[in-house]
Design an enzyme around this catalytic site. Structure first.
Site, PDB file in Angstrom:
ATOM      1  N   ARG A 237       0.669  -1.322  -0.052  1.00 44.94           N
ATOM      2  CA  ARG A 237       0.017  -0.079  -0.102  1.00 44.94           C
ATOM      3  C   ARG A 237       0.903   1.304   0.070  1.00 44.94           C
ATOM      4  O   ARG A 237       1.912   1.353   0.671  1.00 44.94           O
ATOM      5  CB  ARG A 237      -0.691   0.069   1.472  1.00 44.94           C
ATOM      6  CG  ARG A 237      -2.067  -0.949   1.239  1.00 44.94           C
ATOM      7  CD  ARG A 237      -3.345  -0.581   0.295  1.00 44.94           C
ATOM      8  NE  ARG A 237      -4.197  -1.386   0.076  1.00 44.94           N
ATOM      9  CZ  ARG A 237      -4.433  -2.563  -0.507  1.00 44.94           C
ATOM     10  NH1 ARG A 237      -3.479  -2.855  -1.427  1.00 44.94           N
ATOM     11  NH2 ARG A 237      -5.554  -3.257  -0.338  1.00 44.94           N
ATOM     12  N   GLU A 266      -3.768   7.387  -5.000  1.00 43.47           N
ATOM     13  CA  GLU A 266      -3.896   6.608  -6.264  1.00 43.47           C
ATOM     14  C   GLU A 266      -5.120   7.254  -6.804  1.00 43.47           C
ATOM     15  O   GLU A 266      -6.206   7.291  -6.310  1.00 43.47           O
ATOM     16  CB  GLU A 266      -4.286   5.246  -5.981  1.00 43.47           C
ATOM     17  CG  GLU A 266      -2.868   4.488  -5.153  1.00 43.47           C
ATOM     18  CD  GLU A 266      -2.994   3.025  -5.223  1.00 43.47           C
ATOM     19  OE1 GLU A 266      -4.110   2.529  -5.496  1.00 43.47           O
ATOM     20  OE2 GLU A 266      -2.203   2.422  -4.515  1.00 43.47           O
ATOM     21  N   HIS A 285      -1.342  -0.147  -9.716  1.00 46.70           N
ATOM     22  CA  HIS A 285      -2.155  -1.208  -8.692  1.00 46.70           C
ATOM     23  C   HIS A 285      -2.610  -2.384  -9.357  1.00 46.70           C
ATOM     24  O   HIS A 285      -3.960  -2.446  -9.417  1.00 46.70           O
ATOM     25  CB  HIS A 285      -3.318  -0.431  -7.767  1.00 46.70           C
ATOM     26  CG  HIS A 285      -3.568  -1.052  -6.638  1.00 46.70           C
ATOM     27  ND1 HIS A 285      -3.843  -0.424  -5.542  1.00 46.70           N
ATOM     28  CD2 HIS A 285      -3.512  -2.286  -5.989  1.00 46.70           C
ATOM     29  CE1 HIS A 285      -3.882  -0.965  -4.497  1.00 46.70           C
ATOM     30  NE2 HIS A 285      -3.982  -2.291  -4.746  1.00 46.70           N
TER      31      HIS A 285
HETATM   32  P1  NAP Z   1      -0.607 -11.626   5.054  1.00 50.83           P
HETATM   33  O1  NAP Z   1      -0.486 -12.846   4.550  1.00 50.83           O
HETATM   34  O2  NAP Z   1      -1.455 -11.242   5.990  1.00 50.83           O
HETATM   35  O3  NAP Z   1       1.032 -11.125   5.235  1.00 50.83           O
HETATM   36  C1  NAP Z   1       1.212  -9.850   5.670  1.00 50.83           C
HETATM   37  C2  NAP Z   1       2.425  -9.992   6.695  1.00 50.83           C
HETATM   38  O4  NAP Z   1       2.730  -8.771   7.277  1.00 50.83           O
HETATM   39  C3  NAP Z   1       2.098 -11.058   7.615  1.00 50.83           C
HETATM   40  O5  NAP Z   1       3.202 -12.000   7.812  1.00 50.83           O
HETATM   41  C4  NAP Z   1       2.283  -9.671   8.924  1.00 50.83           C
HETATM   42  O6  NAP Z   1       2.891 -10.565  10.406  1.00 50.83           O
HETATM   43  C5  NAP Z   1       3.311  -8.899   8.757  1.00 50.83           C
HETATM   44  N1  NAP Z   1       3.118  -7.850   9.305  1.00 50.83           N
HETATM   45  C6  NAP Z   1       2.123  -7.118   9.798  1.00 50.83           C
HETATM   46  N2  NAP Z   1       2.265  -6.077  10.416  1.00 50.83           N
HETATM   47  C7  NAP Z   1       3.805  -5.968  10.513  1.00 50.83           C
HETATM   48  C8  NAP Z   1       4.443  -4.847  10.868  1.00 50.83           C
HETATM   49  N3  NAP Z   1       4.107  -3.911  11.523  1.00 50.83           N
HETATM   50  N4  NAP Z   1       5.785  -5.278  10.766  1.00 50.83           N
HETATM   51  C9  NAP Z   1       6.203  -6.239   9.909  1.00 50.83           C
HETATM   52  N5  NAP Z   1       5.275  -7.142   9.452  1.00 50.83           N
HETATM   53  C10 NAP Z   1       4.275  -7.006   9.559  1.00 50.83           C
HETATM   54  O7  NAP Z   1      -1.094 -10.977   3.523  1.00 50.83           O
HETATM   55  P2  NAP Z   1      -0.490 -10.771   2.209  1.00 50.83           P
HETATM   56  O8  NAP Z   1      -1.564 -11.619   1.426  1.00 50.83           O
HETATM   57  O9  NAP Z   1       0.953 -11.266   2.108  1.00 50.83           O
HETATM   58  O10 NAP Z   1      -0.751  -9.279   1.612  1.00 50.83           O
HETATM   59  C11 NAP Z   1       0.024  -8.316   2.192  1.00 50.83           C
HETATM   60  C12 NAP Z   1      -0.521  -6.851   1.615  1.00 50.83           C
HETATM   61  O11 NAP Z   1      -0.454  -6.819   0.240  1.00 50.83           O
HETATM   62  C13 NAP Z   1      -2.126  -6.850   1.711  1.00 50.83           C
HETATM   63  O12 NAP Z   1      -2.590  -6.479   3.215  1.00 50.83           O
HETATM   64  C14 NAP Z   1      -2.452  -5.898   0.864  1.00 50.83           C
HETATM   65  O13 NAP Z   1      -2.486  -4.548   1.280  1.00 50.83           O
HETATM   66  C15 NAP Z   1      -1.055  -6.049  -0.264  1.00 50.83           C
HETATM   67  N6  NAP Z   1      -1.690  -6.442  -1.642  1.00 50.83           N
HETATM   68  C16 NAP Z   1      -1.552  -5.295  -2.698  1.00 50.83           C
HETATM   69  C17 NAP Z   1      -1.902  -6.032  -3.862  1.00 50.83           C
HETATM   70  C18 NAP Z   1      -1.827  -4.943  -4.979  1.00 50.83           C
HETATM   71  O14 NAP Z   1      -2.567  -5.148  -6.022  1.00 50.83           O
HETATM   72  N7  NAP Z   1      -0.730  -4.225  -5.329  1.00 50.83           N
HETATM   73  C19 NAP Z   1      -2.189  -7.443  -4.028  1.00 50.83           C
HETATM   74  C20 NAP Z   1      -2.463  -8.194  -2.837  1.00 50.83           C
HETATM   75  C21 NAP Z   1      -1.952  -7.623  -1.609  1.00 50.83           C
HETATM   76  P3  NAP Z   1       3.369 -11.823  10.700  1.00 50.83           P
HETATM   77  O15 NAP Z   1       4.938 -11.841  10.634  1.00 50.83           O
HETATM   78  O16 NAP Z   1       2.883 -11.663  12.248  1.00 50.83           O
HETATM   79  O17 NAP Z   1       3.000 -12.965  10.154  1.00 50.83           O
HETATM   80  C1  GLV Z   2      -4.957  -5.369  -3.672  1.00 52.00           C
HETATM   81  O1  GLV Z   2      -4.512  -4.435  -3.579  1.00 52.00           O
HETATM   82  C2  GLV Z   2      -5.485  -6.301  -2.536  1.00 52.00           C
HETATM   83  O2  GLV Z   2      -5.207  -5.848  -1.202  1.00 52.00           O
HETATM   84  O3  GLV Z   2      -5.712  -7.399  -2.844  1.00 52.00           O
END
Ligand code: NAP
Ligand code: GLV
Length: 328
Positions: A237, A266, A285
């Site tokens: 983000r 954005e 995005h």
């Molecule tokens: P996820 O599986 O929940 O992973 C997020 C990770 O970040 C977890 O491992 C979490 O903690 C860690 N975390 C949370 N707070 C933290 C902090 N303060 N410092 C360090 N690490 C921290 O989520 P994901 O599926 O990987 O997705 C992550 C993010 O990517 C989403 O929330 C979304 O905003 C973004 N995203 C963007 C797109 C796009 O189109 N650009 C697409 C998909 C997702 P732990 O270490 O406890 O596990």
């Molecule tokens: C996209 O930004 C997502 O969070 O899936």
């Protein structure tokens, strides 16, 4: 049965799935998100909304939609809705974890490679007639293989990025809330503090959610810790990075460049300073934007809606309303 409002046209068969479950589906016809007034009007007539990251459901919107029982985000991130506020209003909030991790990791990797090897800048130059001969000095980039990768947030996407790094023989550091010894052993990862990671990495890639803890996680102090050649990739983000500090770091040459799929705001205004840097790549995005993955995300959001409208707990709830709203 229920009325479902989908805030944008979506790929795949999720509309058919909702209709087959007996629900009436209305899809916002615009190419742009519904403006707030239209969102409230349409959502107030619905039992469920399939929402995008661009749709903000705050307390005022939720109060204006007393019939609404679930906001099913077609996204894994849900910073457009406060889960606690929705729960307090009796509204389920759901997301689409997992199904987009590999596709999002693909784009993070594409951005990393493109930034390291000036893919976008050299393409632009070639189209402008700049390719006169083979040059021993033009567009010298950085090797990805053998370099050090720093992953901030080792969740679903961060882990998928780490897996890809093995093929490039990289040293991989990660900083995350929770240490993950099993993944360290499986993928040869090294756990590090954020500061140590920033100081050591040639490439830093961000994969945390946006929340109060991670807002401006990477700011002026953090850019000061990074190598002057380091490249920052952000597919998480925009607001996780202090963008003014990023611009200042790029201007000062404190870092080597950046590749961003997400920005703040954005889209960026057309005259934004970030567009002036040749060592910055910006995509709109699109990290989860493959047909197959977006279709899976929509189907997952539909399954969450169907569950709530059938009186079941949704499979991907990110909140738990103490008193869920019932049929009006
Ligand atoms: P996820 O599986 O929940 O992973 C997020 C990770 O970040 C977890 O491992 C979490 O903690 C860690 N975390 C949370 N707070 C933290 C902090 N303060 N410092 C360090 N690490 C921290 O989520 P994901 O599926 O990987 O997705 C992550 C993010 O990517 C989403 O929330 C979304 O905003 C973004 N995203 C963007 C797109 C796009 O189109 N650009 C697409 C998909 C997702 P732990 O270490 O406890 O596990
Ligand atoms: C996209 O930004 C997502 O969070 O899936």
């Amino acid at each position: 049965m229920g009325t479902v409002f989908i805030t944008r046209a979506i790929p795949g068969d999720a509309v058919a799935v909702l209709e087959a479950a007996g629900h009436a589906v209305q899809v916002w016809p615009g190419a742009l998100p519904p403006p707030r007034e239209a969102l409230i009007l349409r959502a107030s007539l619905a039992d469920a909304v399939m929402a995008m990251v661009t749709d903000r459901f705050d307390a005022e919107v939720l109060a204006a939609c007393p019939r609404l029982r679930v906001v099913a985000n077609m996204a894994v991130g849900y910073d457009n809705v406060d889960p606690a506020v929705a729960a307090e209003a009796g509204v389920w909030l759901t997301n689409t974890p997992g199904v987009l991790a590999e596709t999002t990791a693909d784009l993070a990797w594409a951005l990393l490679m493109a930034a390291a090897r000036h893919v976008v800048a050299s393409d632009r130059d070639t189209r402008a007639g700049g390719w006169k001969t083979w040059s021993p000095t033009a567009f010298l980039g950085q090797d990805v293989h053998g370099a050090t990768l720093g992953i901030v947030g080792l969740g679903e996407i961060g882990t998928a990025v780490a897996r890809r790094a093995r093929g490039f023989s990289m040293r991989v550091l990660y900083a995350s809330r929770t240490r993950k010894p099993a993944l360290e052993a499986e993928l040869g990862l090294e756990y590090a503090s954020l500061d140590d990671l920033l100081a050591a990495a040639d490439f830093v890639t961000i994969h945390t959610p946006l929340n109060a803890e991670t807002r401006h996680l990477i700011g002026a102090r953090e850019f000061g810790l990074m190598k002057p050649t380091a490249l920052l990739v952000n597919t998480a983000r925009g607001t996780i990075v202090d963008q003014a500090a990023l611009v200042a770091a790029l201007r000062a040459g404190t870092i080597g460049g950046s590749a961003l799929d997400v920005t703040d705001p954005e889209p960026l205004p057309a005259d934004h300073e970030l567009f002036a840097f040749p060592n910055v790549i910006i995509t709109p995005h699109i990290a989860s934007a493959s047909f197959a993955t977006r279709s899976r995300m929509a189907r997952m959001a539909a399954a969450n809606i169907i569950a709530v409208l059938e009186g079941r707990e949704p499979p991907n709830a990110v909140n738990r309303p103490p008193s869920p709203r019932r049929w009006a």
